[in-house]
Design a protein around this motif. Structure first.
Motif, PDB file in Angstrom:
ATOM      1  N   CYS B 252       0.824  -1.223   0.000  1.00 44.56           N
ATOM      2  CA  CYS B 252       0.000   0.000   0.000  1.00 44.56           C
ATOM      3  C   CYS B 252       0.854   1.267   0.000  1.00 44.56           C
ATOM      4  O   CYS B 252       0.334   2.375  -0.071  1.00 44.56           O
ATOM      5  N   LEU B 253       2.174   1.126   0.085  1.00 42.55           N
ATOM      6  CA  LEU B 253       3.033   2.311   0.226  1.00 42.55           C
ATOM      7  C   LEU B 253       3.314   2.939  -1.146  1.00 42.55           C
ATOM      8  O   LEU B 253       4.384   2.778  -1.712  1.00 42.55           O
ATOM      9  N   THR B 254       2.335   3.683  -1.657  1.00 41.64           N
ATOM     10  CA  THR B 254       2.456   4.249  -3.002  1.00 41.64           C
ATOM     11  C   THR B 254       2.502   5.768  -3.037  1.00 41.64           C
ATOM     12  O   THR B 254       2.744   6.346  -4.086  1.00 41.64           O
ATOM     13  N   ALA B 255       2.230   6.420  -1.925  1.00 41.59           N
ATOM     14  CA  ALA B 255       2.244   7.892  -1.850  1.00 41.59           C
ATOM     15  C   ALA B 255       1.141   8.548  -2.670  1.00 41.59           C
ATOM     16  O   ALA B 255       1.107   9.767  -2.784  1.00 41.59           O
ATOM     17  N   GLU B 464      -5.303  -0.946   8.367  1.00 42.40           N
ATOM     18  CA  GLU B 464      -3.923  -0.486   8.580  1.00 42.40           C
ATOM     19  C   GLU B 464      -3.338   0.062   7.279  1.00 42.40           C
ATOM     20  O   GLU B 464      -2.565   1.023   7.288  1.00 42.40           O
ATOM     21  N   GLU B 465      -3.714  -0.538   6.153  1.00 46.16           N
ATOM     22  CA  GLU B 465      -3.136  -0.105   4.875  1.00 46.16           C
ATOM     23  C   GLU B 465      -3.446   1.356   4.565  1.00 46.16           C
ATOM     24  O   GLU B 465      -2.596   2.073   4.039  1.00 46.16           O
ATOM     25  N   ALA B 471       0.414   7.987   5.941  1.00 42.44           N
ATOM     26  CA  ALA B 471       1.657   8.295   6.660  1.00 42.44           C
ATOM     27  C   ALA B 471       2.853   8.252   5.704  1.00 42.44           C
ATOM     28  O   ALA B 471       3.765   9.087   5.779  1.00 42.44           O
ATOM     29  N   TYR B 472       2.836   7.285   4.796  1.00 42.81           N
ATOM     30  CA  TYR B 472       3.928   7.151   3.822  1.00 42.81           C
ATOM     31  C   TYR B 472       3.975   8.361   2.896  1.00 42.81           C
ATOM     32  O   TYR B 472       5.045   8.934   2.655  1.00 42.81           O
ATOM     33  N   ALA B 473       2.810   8.756   2.399  1.00 42.74           N
ATOM     34  CA  ALA B 473       2.740   9.931   1.519  1.00 42.74           C
ATOM     35  C   ALA B 473       3.304  11.157   2.221  1.00 42.74           C
ATOM     36  O   ALA B 473       4.070  11.941   1.641  1.00 42.74           O
ATOM     37  N   PHE B 474       2.957  11.302   3.511  1.00 39.91           N
ATOM     38  CA  PHE B 474       3.439  12.456   4.281  1.00 39.91           C
ATOM     39  C   PHE B 474       4.960  12.408   4.420  1.00 39.91           C
ATOM     40  O   PHE B 474       5.647  13.409   4.245  1.00 39.91           O
ATOM     41  N   GLN B 475       5.488  11.220   4.706  1.00 40.63           N
ATOM     42  CA  GLN B 475       6.940  11.113   4.890  1.00 40.63           C
ATOM     43  C   GLN B 475       7.701  11.267   3.568  1.00 40.63           C
ATOM     44  O   GLN B 475       8.864  11.693   3.573  1.00 40.63           O
TER      45      GLN B 475
END
Lengths: 95, 487
Positions: B252-255, B464-465, B471-475
C-alpha cells in the motif's frame, strides 16, 4: 464523590492489597479526586445502549480438542518461590 | 564506518546485508557499542543481551550466506520488557517480576526469531505498562534523547527513546491507551498501534485485555509495514486474535492519496492543547491536502470528552482482575516473613507493586465492587458503545481521522508525578482509539522549541493499509522523520 478511609480499607481487602497508613490516606484523597472528575460519565445518556466488553465482534471462539505439546512440569515450576517436588508449595489455608 | 550504521533503517540495512556490504555481526556490534555509550544518558534498556545478540547475528549471517534472508534477518531489535522472552529477564519494570525469566517466548518474539531477527535487549517502561512517562518504572526513568531533562513518554518510553537515539534500529511496544503512539510522538519516531486482535497477545504480560495491543516503533513508515508483516496474523494461542487474513503491508506504500477523505475531529483541538502543537498538526494536514487528500476540518465526535473517564474505569477494572495472579505462589516476588496465607498475599502485593499500580488496582476493584458496578463499570462499558458508534459513523464518511498524538510536547521529568489526573490527561488524544479498538499511527510532524510533535492518523478496523499509505505519503513529502536528536 468522597471515598472514606473505611471504604478504602474495604477495597484493599477485596484486592488483597496491603497498604501503609500513609498510602491509605493518600489514596482516599487521590481516588476521591479522580472519581469526582469521572462523574462526567453520568451525564452521558445510555438509555437502551448495550455495554461493550470488547471491540471486535468475535463470538464463541472454539478450537479442536487436540493433544499438543505443552511446557514440561519442570519448566512450569521453574519460577516458583517455594516448591516441593512437582508442586507449588503454599502456606496453610487452615491453621 | 561503524558509527554510520546506527542510523540505518530496516530497509536500508537489509539492502546492505543482502549485498554483503555489511554483515549482521558488524551491524550488531556497532549497535551494542552505541548502546553502551549512550545508556548512561538515556536509560532505555532494562536488559542488554550482548551475547545472545552476537550469537543471533552470527546465525543470521549464515542464513544470509545461504540466500535465505528476509527483510528482518540480521537486524537488531529491542523488545519491550512486558513481552516474554525465553531465558531472558522479563521484568515489566516491576519489583514483582524483577527476577522473572519466562520459560517460553511470546508469539511476537517467536515470529521475530523465526525471521532471523537479532534481539539486543529489553526496554524500560512504566510498571506493568501503567503510565505515560516511564517514571512509574520501579527500576529507573528513561530520558528523552531530544532533551534529557524531559520524559520520553510512556509506557513504551524505553522503546521509543532507544529508536530515537539510534540504540535500536526498531523496537516493539505495547499500547493500551496510547503507550506506543504517545512515546513515538514524544521521541519523534513512527509508532503503530494495530487494530485490536491484529497482533497476538500471547506472551504479553496482561494489563487490560480488551485494550492491549502490540505494535512496532520504527524510523519510518516502510519499516513499520515490514515489522507489521512479520508480527500480524491469527494465533490459536490468543482467543481474541483476529482471523482476518493479513495483506503484504508494503504493497500500500504508493504515496498516492488523491481522493482519500480525511476528517479532523474538532474535539481534539480544544482545552489544554498547546498552541504550537495545534498549529503544527494543522500545517501537516494542509500538506496532505496539497498532496491530494480531501479534508473536512470540522468533524464532530461529541462523545470524546467522556473517553478519559471510560478508559480509566475500564482499564483499571481489567487490570485489577489480571493482576490478581501476583500472589507470591506461582512466580514473581514473594513475601516470606509470615506463615499466614492471606497476610503473605497482601504483603507480597504491598511490597511488589509500585504506587501507580496500587492506585489502579484500587480504582478498578472499587469500580467492580458490589454497589458500584452499575454506576461505574457498566456505565463506562455503555459509554464505550457510544464512542465506538460515533467512530463507526464517522468512518462511513471518511477514510481516516487525524489528530495530534498528544496535547503537548514532552514534559519535564517530575512535572506530573504528584498529580495522577494531570498524567492521565496526557493520553487524552490516544485513549479513544483503544476504546474503539481501531488502528492508529503516530508520525513525526514538527517541533516546538526543539521538542517533537506527533500526528495521529486513525483508521477503520483492519484498515492499517489506509493509515500506512497516508503516513507514507506524508513522509515522502516531508523530512520531520529524518531529523535525529543530537546525542
Amino acid at each position: 464523590m468522597k471515598l472514606s478511609r473505611e471504604e478504602v480499607l474495604h477495597i484493599t481487602r477485596l484486592a488483597r492489597l496491603g497498604l501503609t497508613e500513609a498510602e491509605v490516606d493518600r489514596l482516599s484523597e487521590q481516588l476521591s479526586n479522580i472519581l469526582e472528575h469521572f462523574e462526567v460519565l453520568q451525564q452521558a445518556d445510555t438509555t437502551d445502549v448495550p455495554p461493550t466488553a470488547q471491540s471486535i465482534d468475535l463470538l464463541n471462539v472454539l478450537k479442536g480438542d487436540e493433544v499438543a505439546a505443552s511446557l514440561p512440569q519442570s519448566q512450569v515450576l521453574v519460577n516458583a518461590p517455594r516448591r516441593e517436588g512437582d508442586f507449588f508449595r503454599v502456606r496453610a489455608v487452615l491453621e | 564506518m561503524t558509527t554510520n550504521h546506527n542510523r540505518l533503517t530496516i530497509h536500508e540495512a537489509h539492502k546492505l546485508l543482502k549485498s554483503k556490504e555489511l554483515s549482521s555481526v558488524e551491524l550488531t556490534k556497532a549497535t551494542l557499542e552505541r548502546i553502551h555509550n549512550l545508556e548512561p544518558k538515556v536509560h532505555a534498556f532494562t536488559t542488554i543481551t550482548d551475547e545472545l545478540a552476537l550469537r543471533q547475528a552470527q546465525k543470521a549471517d549464515e542464513f544470509i550466506a545461504a540466500g535465505n534472508s528476509n527483510p528482518l534477518t540480521g537486524i537488531p531489535v529491542l523488545v519491550k520488557d512486558n513481552m516474554c522472552t525465553k531465558g531472558i529477564l522479563t521484568t515489566c519494570s516491576s519489583k514483582m517480576l524483577e527476577n522473572f525469566v519466562p520459560p517460553y517466548d511470546a508469539t511476537v518474539v517467536e515470529r521475530l526469531n523465526g525471521r532471523g531477527a537479532v534481539i539486543i535487549g529489553k526496554s524500560n517502561m512504566d510498571e506493568f505498562a501503567m503510565g505515560s512517562s516511564t517514571e512509574n518504572s520501579a527500576l529507573f526513568t528513561t530520558h528523552n534523547p531530544w532533551e534529557l531533562s524531559r520524559v520520553p513518554g510512556g509506557s513504551s518510553g524505553g522503546s521509543a527513546a532507544a529508536v530515537a537515539a539510534g540504540e535500536a534500529i526498531y523496537a516493539l511496544g505495547s499500547d493500551t491507551g496510547g503507550s506506543i503512539r504517545q512515546p513515538a510522538g514524544f521521541c519523534s519516531v513512527t509508532g503503530l498501534k494495530p487494530t485490536y486482535g491484529r497482533v497476538s497477545r500471547y506472551g504479553l504480560v496482561a494489563f487490560a485485555s480488551s485494550l492491549d495491543q502490540i505494535g512496532p516503533l520504527t524510523q519510518d513508515v516502510t519499516d513499520c509495514a515490514l515489522v507489521l508483516n512479520a508480527i500480524a496474523g491469527y494465533d490459536t494461542r490468543d482467543s481474541t486474535s483476529a482471523p482476518q487474513p493479513t495483506p503484504d503491508y508494503t504493497q500500500c506504500l504508493t504515496a498516492d492519496i488523491k481522493g482519500l477523505k480525511i476528517g479532523v475531529p474538532k474535539e481534539y483541538f480544544v482545552e489544554g492543547i498547546q498552541p504550537e502543537v495545534a498549529a503544527a498538526i494543522r500545517a501537516a494536514i494542509t500538506r496532505l491536502e496539497e498532496l491530494g487528500a480531501s479534508i473536512e476540518w470540522e468533524v464532530s465526535l461529541a462523545h470524546t470528552p467522556y473517553a478519559l473517564a471510560v478508559y480509566y474505569i475500564i482499564a483499571p477494572s481489567e487490570a485489577s482482575a489480571n493482576l490478581a495472579r501476583y500472589d507470591g505462589v506461582k512466580y514473581g516476588f514473594s513475601y516470606s516473613d509470615t506463615k499466614n496465607m492471606w497476610q503473605a498475599m497482601e504483603k507480597t502485593r504491598e511490597h511488589g507493586f509500585g504506587a501507580e499500580v496500587k492506585r489502579r488496582i484500587m480504582l478498578g476493584t472499587y469500580a467492580l465492587s458490589a454497589g458500584y458496578y452499575d454506576a461505574w463499570y457498566l456505565k463506562a462499558q455503555k459509554v464505550r458503545t457510544l464512542i465506538r458508534r460515533e467512530f463507526d459513523q464517522a468512518f462511513t464518511k471518511y477514510d481516516a481521522l487525524i489528530t495530534p498524538t498528544s496535547p503537548t510536547v514532552p514534559f519535564k521529568i517530575g512535572e506530573k508525578m504528584d498529580d495522577p489526573l494531570q498524567m492521565y490527561l496526557s493520553d487524552v488524544c490516544t485513549i479513544p482509539v483503544n476504546i474503539a479498538g481501531l488502528p492508529a499511527i503516530s508520525i513525526p510532524a514538527g517541533f516546538a522549541d526543539g521538542l517533537p510533535i506527533g500526528m495521529q492518523i486513525i483508521g477503520k478496523p483492519f484498515a492499517e493499509e489506509t493509515i500506512l499509505k497516508i503516513a507514507y505519503a506524508f513522509q515522502q513529502a516531508t523530512d520531520w522523520h529524518m531529523r535525529k536528536p543530537n546525542i
